[in-house]
Design a protein around this motif. Structure first.
Motif, PDB file in Angstrom:
ATOM      1  N   PHE A 163     -20.551  33.471-121.557  1.00 46.24           N
ATOM      2  CA  PHE A 163     -19.009  33.973-121.670  1.00 46.24           C
ATOM      3  C   PHE A 163     -18.681  35.422-121.486  1.00 46.24           C
ATOM      4  O   PHE A 163     -19.025  36.307-121.635  1.00 46.24           O
ATOM      5  CB  PHE A 163     -17.887  33.531-123.165  1.00 46.24           C
ATOM      6  CG  PHE A 163     -17.883  32.649-123.373  1.00 46.24           C
ATOM      7  CD1 PHE A 163     -16.567  31.658-122.961  1.00 46.24           C
ATOM      8  CD2 PHE A 163     -18.658  31.914-123.798  1.00 46.24           C
ATOM      9  CE1 PHE A 163     -16.192  30.748-122.687  1.00 46.24           C
ATOM     10  CE2 PHE A 163     -18.214  29.714-123.863  1.00 46.24           C
ATOM     11  CZ  PHE A 163     -17.071  29.856-123.637  1.00 46.24           C
ATOM     12  N   SER A 215     -15.438  38.052-119.220  1.00 48.07           N
ATOM     13  CA  SER A 215     -14.439  38.234-119.352  1.00 48.07           C
ATOM     14  C   SER A 215     -13.727  38.394-117.808  1.00 48.07           C
ATOM     15  O   SER A 215     -14.061  39.689-117.525  1.00 48.07           O
ATOM     16  CB  SER A 215     -13.653  39.359-120.516  1.00 48.07           C
ATOM     17  OG  SER A 215     -12.419  39.767-120.013  1.00 48.07           O
ATOM     18  N   ALA A 248     -19.656  30.454-118.203  1.00 51.06           N
ATOM     19  CA  ALA A 248     -18.243  30.680-118.505  1.00 51.06           C
ATOM     20  C   ALA A 248     -17.352  31.676-118.082  1.00 51.06           C
ATOM     21  O   ALA A 248     -18.087  32.735-118.502  1.00 51.06           O
ATOM     22  CB  ALA A 248     -18.169  30.427-120.241  1.00 51.06           C
ATOM     23  N   THR A 295     -13.595  33.716-118.444  1.00 57.19           N
ATOM     24  CA  THR A 295     -12.530  33.442-118.639  1.00 57.19           C
ATOM     25  C   THR A 295     -11.939  34.334-118.134  1.00 57.19           C
ATOM     26  O   THR A 295     -11.850  36.029-117.410  1.00 57.19           O
ATOM     27  CB  THR A 295     -12.301  34.276-120.228  1.00 57.19           C
ATOM     28  OG1 THR A 295     -13.469  33.412-121.045  1.00 57.19           O
ATOM     29  CG2 THR A 295     -11.270  34.497-120.607  1.00 57.19           C
ATOM     30  N   THR A 307     -12.391  23.250-115.827  1.00 58.48           N
ATOM     31  CA  THR A 307     -11.976  23.540-116.784  1.00 58.48           C
ATOM     32  C   THR A 307     -11.070  22.726-117.113  1.00 58.48           C
ATOM     33  O   THR A 307     -10.963  21.229-116.544  1.00 58.48           O
ATOM     34  CB  THR A 307     -10.827  25.029-116.376  1.00 58.48           C
ATOM     35  OG1 THR A 307      -9.751  25.276-117.502  1.00 58.48           O
ATOM     36  CG2 THR A 307      -9.614  23.461-116.134  1.00 58.48           C
ATOM     37  N   SER A 333      -5.333  27.834-120.435  1.00 60.15           N
ATOM     38  CA  SER A 333      -6.320  28.570-121.883  1.00 60.15           C
ATOM     39  C   SER A 333      -7.263  29.595-120.576  1.00 60.15           C
ATOM     40  O   SER A 333      -7.854  30.803-121.456  1.00 60.15           O
ATOM     41  CB  SER A 333      -8.313  28.034-122.106  1.00 60.15           C
ATOM     42  OG  SER A 333      -8.763  26.891-121.401  1.00 60.15           O
ATOM     43  N   GLY A 334      -7.360  29.592-119.550  1.00 63.06           N
ATOM     44  CA  GLY A 334      -8.014  30.454-118.766  1.00 63.06           C
ATOM     45  C   GLY A 334      -9.734  30.425-118.300  1.00 63.06           C
ATOM     46  O   GLY A 334     -10.593  30.965-117.935  1.00 63.06           O
ATOM     47  N   LYS A 335      -9.858  29.154-119.289  1.00 63.30           N
ATOM     48  CA  LYS A 335     -11.529  29.288-119.633  1.00 63.30           C
ATOM     49  C   LYS A 335     -11.916  28.299-118.802  1.00 63.30           C
ATOM     50  O   LYS A 335     -11.456  27.488-119.049  1.00 63.30           O
ATOM     51  CB  LYS A 335     -11.895  28.883-120.723  1.00 63.30           C
ATOM     52  CG  LYS A 335     -11.843  29.623-122.046  1.00 63.30           C
ATOM     53  CD  LYS A 335     -12.121  28.974-123.273  1.00 63.30           C
ATOM     54  CE  LYS A 335     -11.673  30.717-124.519  1.00 63.30           C
ATOM     55  NZ  LYS A 335     -11.799  31.220-124.177  1.00 63.30           N
ATOM     56  N   TRP A 336     -12.795  28.873-117.671  1.00 58.55           N
ATOM     57  CA  TRP A 336     -13.767  28.322-116.977  1.00 58.55           C
ATOM     58  C   TRP A 336     -14.954  27.962-116.788  1.00 58.55           C
ATOM     59  O   TRP A 336     -15.557  28.854-117.183  1.00 58.55           O
ATOM     60  CB  TRP A 336     -13.103  28.756-114.786  1.00 58.55           C
ATOM     61  CG  TRP A 336     -11.478  28.606-114.592  1.00 58.55           C
ATOM     62  CD1 TRP A 336     -10.353  29.438-115.589  1.00 58.55           C
ATOM     63  CD2 TRP A 336     -10.915  27.142-114.265  1.00 58.55           C
ATOM     64  NE1 TRP A 336      -9.646  28.970-114.567  1.00 58.55           N
ATOM     65  CE2 TRP A 336      -9.850  27.749-113.856  1.00 58.55           C
ATOM     66  CE3 TRP A 336     -11.824  26.426-113.746  1.00 58.55           C
ATOM     67  CZ2 TRP A 336      -8.777  26.923-113.317  1.00 58.55           C
ATOM     68  CZ3 TRP A 336     -10.794  25.232-113.051  1.00 58.55           C
ATOM     69  CH2 TRP A 336      -9.247  25.813-112.706  1.00 58.55           C
ATOM     70  N   LEU A 337     -15.805  26.777-116.121  1.00 58.18           N
ATOM     71  CA  LEU A 337     -16.599  27.197-115.897  1.00 58.18           C
ATOM     72  C   LEU A 337     -17.604  27.071-114.707  1.00 58.18           C
ATOM     73  O   LEU A 337     -16.817  26.657-113.515  1.00 58.18           O
ATOM     74  CB  LEU A 337     -18.208  25.457-116.331  1.00 58.18           C
ATOM     75  CG  LEU A 337     -17.903  25.706-117.474  1.00 58.18           C
ATOM     76  CD1 LEU A 337     -18.879  23.890-118.370  1.00 58.18           C
ATOM     77  CD2 LEU A 337     -18.601  26.666-118.603  1.00 58.18           C
TER      78      LEU A 337
END
Ligand code: FUB
Length: 513
Positions: free
Chosen positions: A6, A8, A23, A25, A77, A82-86
């Motif tokens: 993770f 940022s 991951a 963000t 995603t 959520s702005g969370k991507w792989l």
């Protein structure tokens, strides 16, 4: 097992195998924003609860004006908000799949799912051993999952090229395949104003029927994207019908995302309007998809750290429909994040000024707005500057700033650009001389300069002067002349420096506080 890190807003820090996602963000656009991996030409795909974005990978050096693109990457995603991507960096290289292709030039590609549930990748790649004028060809690969592994579905070579299915002389890139509700398959492709389309057989690779050449989509340049909503077919694309009154772009090097609609997959196409104004990169590239009840436009910009026209980054924003008209219209997308409404305190008050130039409308390769955009590029393109070159260059052009409230100025900085040496009478050369004037009532008066007026190029030249309180400043140039000819003048950035730092309000009518 996934090895997910993770980070940022960051791309990747460790050397990981292509299949291992990282991951990310992304609190805002661009998705990969820290400048460690640039991403371009996004193509979205929804599979179940996941939105994938296939993207190219820009690797040009900061001063390199070329598409250095050696592989594709993938973002995934389950929740855009959520702005969370792989992030799957180095997802695929052309030569990994297409044995007939050379490495490099991994331009805009797209993955779709076929009625047989398999996934098909349509990718423009360079053919090896090719004697065509332009060796781009569109290859097709197949996989059981969007994550691969991919194998060449047509090992004999591209399904579309300057030789197939019908001989052509265009650059065969930017494919957009589409499977209709009845299972029939279509593909459009093209660039440099050439848009072609054809039906494919159920095998997803064999051309079927007549090829169409679309001429009715105003300003079509490249990046077609075919999709369907409520029985209407839509074609989004990068358009570059340019000019001072264009609904698309003032500068020909830039592009808007425009769209048209049609009652059937092969047309006839009717121009409908602009979805996205020009972005910070000269190219614009669109992908449109519905994901979990929302529609999204994915595109690219030069907005990442260290970004540029050839160092682009993928962004995503919601897209809304106007269902009060028939066919339903796409509302213009406002890119996020929106620019700040207030900046500073700072001495440069140019960003709050209205720009007025003597040669309005400026030649369509240039863009006056570049004057106060705060960007000086290492190797700029014409739309990164204001300029006068039009083959009949004016001898005494000027540029001016106007403020809605008085500013107290005592210096100015300017960056000239030239492709000809000082003293030339053609091309774009540093001006023979220049000076600054301010408005005093309705009259223009020269400032009392306390330093010289330099004319060096590619760097800021600063002029200081006795303070003036005014609502306008202008720079007047004596263009370089020789042998009866007059050279053009070009300025990349022009700053007006106030005596004290001030806050700038950048609303509809720019103001200085
Ligand atoms: O990335 C290379 C090319 O730039 C694409 O094929 C075009 O659509 C433009 O984005």
């Amino acid at each position: 097992m996934l090895k997910a890190l993770f980070l940022s807003g960051a791309a990747f820090a460790l050397p990981l195998a292509a299949a291992e996602p990282i991951a990310v963000t992304a609190p805002h656009n661009p998705i990969l924003s820290d400048g460690t991996s640039f991403s371009a030409d996004p193509a979205p795909l929804v599979v179940g609860d996941t939105l994938y974005i296939l993207a190219g990978h820009d690797e040009a050096a900061p001063d390199q004006n070329d598409f250095i693109m050696n592989d594709w990457q993938l973002l995934a995603t389950k929740d855009v908000a959520s702005g969370k991507w792989l992030h799957y960096p180095r997802f695929l290289k052309p030569e990994d799949v297409f044995k007939w292709a050379t490495p490099g030039r991994a331009y805009g590609a797209q993955i779709i799912q076929a009625p047989n549930k398999k996934f098909y990748l349509y990718a423009p790649v360079m053919q090896a051993n090719c004697s065509d004028k332009d060796c781009f060809g569109i290859g097709v690969a197949v996989a059981d999952s969007p994550l691969g592994p991919w194998t060449d579905a047509h090992p004999a070579g591209p399904i579309i090229s300057q030789r197939a299915p019908v001989a052509n002389t265009i650059q065969n890139i930017d494919p957009t395949p589409f499977v209709d509700e009845d299972g029939r398959v279509y593909i459009y492709w093209g660039t440099f104003g050439q848009l072609r389309g054809i039906e494919l057989a159920a095998d997803m690779i064999t051309p079927k029927g007549e090829e169409v050449a679309v001429k009715s989509l105003k300003g079509f340049f490249e990046a077609p994207w075919l999709f369907k909503r409520n029985g209407t077919y839509y074609m989004a694309y990068a358009g570059n019908h340019a000019g001072p009154n264009s609904d698309c772009t003032p500068a020909v090097y830039h592009a808007c995302i425009a769209y048209g609609s049609a009652p059937s997959p092969l047309g006839p196409w009717t121009y409908r309007g602009v979805i996205l104004p020009p972005v910070s990169s000269t190219t614009s590239h669109d992908g449109i998809i519905q994901f979990k009840d929302k529609w999204y436009l994915v595109y690219h910009t030069a907005d990442a750290k260290g970004g540029g026209h050839f160092r682009r980054s993928v962004a995503i924003d919601e897209m809304q429909w106007d269902d009060s008209v028939t066919p339903a219209a796409i509302k213009q997308v406002t890119p996020t994040p929106r620019p700040p409404s207030e900046i500073g305190p700072q001495r440069n008050v140019a960003p709050a000024a209205k720009i007025v130039v003597s040669n309005d409308p400026v030649p369509v390769q240039c863009w006056s707005k570049a004057l106060n955009d705060g960007i000086v590029r290492v190797n700029p393109l014409p739309p990164d500057m204001w300029g006068t070159w039009n083959g009949n260059n004016p001898p005494k052009p000027w540029i001016a700033y106007q403020w809605s409230a008085p500013v107290k100025l005592n210096a100015s900085r300017i960056t000239f650009w030239a492709d000809h040496p000082a003293g030339a009478g053609e091309g774009v050369a540093p001006p023979k001389s220049w000076h600054l004037e301010y408005c005093d009532g309705s009259a223009w008066k020269p400032v009392h300069a306390t330093s010289s007026y330099g004319t060096e190029t590619d760097k800021f030249v600063e002029v200081t002067f006795e303070p003036v309180t005014t609502t306008c400043l202008r720079a007047v140039f004596d263009a370089s002349q020789a042998g009866g000819g007059t050279a053009g003048v070009a300025v990349e950035e022009w700053e007006a420096l106030s005596v004290e730092p001030v806050k700038l309000h950048l609303g509809e009518s720019p103001q200085v506080k």
